[in-house]
Write a protein that holds these residues in place. Structure first.
Motif, PDB file in Angstrom:
ATOM      1  N   ALA A   1      -1.949  -4.286   5.369  1.00 60.95           N
ATOM      2  CA  ALA A   1      -0.501  -4.049   5.452  1.00 60.95           C
ATOM      3  C   ALA A   1      -0.103  -3.692   6.879  1.00 60.95           C
ATOM      4  O   ALA A   1       0.893  -4.199   7.398  1.00 60.95           O
ATOM      5  N   CYS A   2      -0.884  -2.833   7.522  1.00 58.64           N
ATOM      6  CA  CYS A   2      -0.610  -2.471   8.918  1.00 58.64           C
ATOM      7  C   CYS A   2      -0.652  -3.699   9.815  1.00 58.64           C
ATOM      8  O   CYS A   2       0.192  -3.854  10.702  1.00 58.64           O
TER       9      CYS A   2
ATOM     10  N   TYR B   1      -1.003  -2.054  -1.420  1.00 58.95           N
ATOM     11  CA  TYR B   1       0.407  -2.419  -1.327  1.00 58.95           C
ATOM     12  C   TYR B   1       0.573  -3.822  -1.878  1.00 58.95           C
ATOM     13  O   TYR B   1      -0.328  -4.648  -1.739  1.00 58.95           O
ATOM     14  N   LYS B   2       1.729  -4.097  -2.483  1.00 58.36           N
ATOM     15  CA  LYS B   2       2.007  -5.456  -2.931  1.00 58.36           C
ATOM     16  C   LYS B   2       2.308  -6.313  -1.715  1.00 58.36           C
ATOM     17  O   LYS B   2       3.144  -5.957  -0.872  1.00 58.36           O
TER      18      LYS B   2
ATOM     19  N   LYS C   1       3.578   2.462  -2.260  1.00 61.47           N
ATOM     20  CA  LYS C   1       2.129   2.307  -2.328  1.00 61.47           C
ATOM     21  C   LYS C   1       1.696   2.453  -3.776  1.00 61.47           C
ATOM     22  O   LYS C   1       2.369   3.100  -4.584  1.00 61.47           O
ATOM     23  N   TYR C   2       0.599   1.835  -4.106  1.00 56.48           N
ATOM     24  CA  TYR C   2       0.047   1.844  -5.457  1.00 56.48           C
ATOM     25  C   TYR C   2      -1.380   2.357  -5.380  1.00 56.48           C
ATOM     26  O   TYR C   2      -2.080   2.122  -4.402  1.00 56.48           O
ATOM     27  N   ARG C   3      -1.784   3.043  -6.398  1.00 64.31           N
ATOM     28  CA  ARG C   3      -3.150   3.563  -6.459  1.00 64.31           C
ATOM     29  C   ARG C   3      -3.998   2.653  -7.325  1.00 64.31           C
ATOM     30  O   ARG C   3      -3.616   2.274  -8.421  1.00 64.31           O
ATOM     31  N   ARG C   4      -5.137   2.326  -6.808  1.00 62.15           N
ATOM     32  CA  ARG C   4      -6.133   1.575  -7.571  1.00 62.15           C
ATOM     33  C   ARG C   4      -7.324   2.525  -7.679  1.00 62.15           C
ATOM     34  O   ARG C   4      -8.098   2.670  -6.753  1.00 62.15           O
TER      35      ARG C   4
ATOM     36  N   ILE D   1      -2.823  -5.767  -1.260  1.00 56.55           N
ATOM     37  CA  ILE D   1      -3.569  -5.741  -0.009  1.00 56.55           C
ATOM     38  C   ILE D   1      -3.852  -4.296   0.382  1.00 56.55           C
ATOM     39  O   ILE D   1      -3.172  -3.374  -0.061  1.00 56.55           O
ATOM     40  N   THR D   2      -4.845  -4.125   1.230  1.00 54.00           N
ATOM     41  CA  THR D   2      -5.247  -2.794   1.666  1.00 54.00           C
ATOM     42  C   THR D   2      -4.261  -2.238   2.689  1.00 54.00           C
ATOM     43  O   THR D   2      -3.420  -2.965   3.248  1.00 54.00           O
TER      44      THR D   2
END
Length: 64
Positions: free
Chosen positions: A12-13, A44-45, A34-37, A7-8
């Motif tokens: 997430a917020c 975020y998962k 956090k993960y980079r796409r 999710i963005t």
């Protein structure tokens, strides 16, 4: 990436009911990853966000 749902930052917020800055603090503190796409997109998962939300709800009572 794997079969996880990502999710963005905004999503997430919303799930955590926190600001972008607070989410950044959680990330810096190691509470969530956090993960980079690509180069600029951070995601975020969903499962990790939901887990953190559950942890926070044990500490922070719900409104109302």
């Amino acid at each position: 990436m794997d079969n996880e749902e990502y999710i963005t930052t905004e999503q997430a917020c919303a799930l955590l009911r926190v600001s972008r800055r607070t989410l950044e603090r959680y990330t810096n503190a190691g509470r969530i990853r956090k993960y980079r796409r690509g180069i600029r997109n951070v995601v975020y998962k969903r499962s990790e966000v939901e887990h953190l939300r559950d942890e926070l709800s044990e500490v922070r009572p719900e409104d109302g």
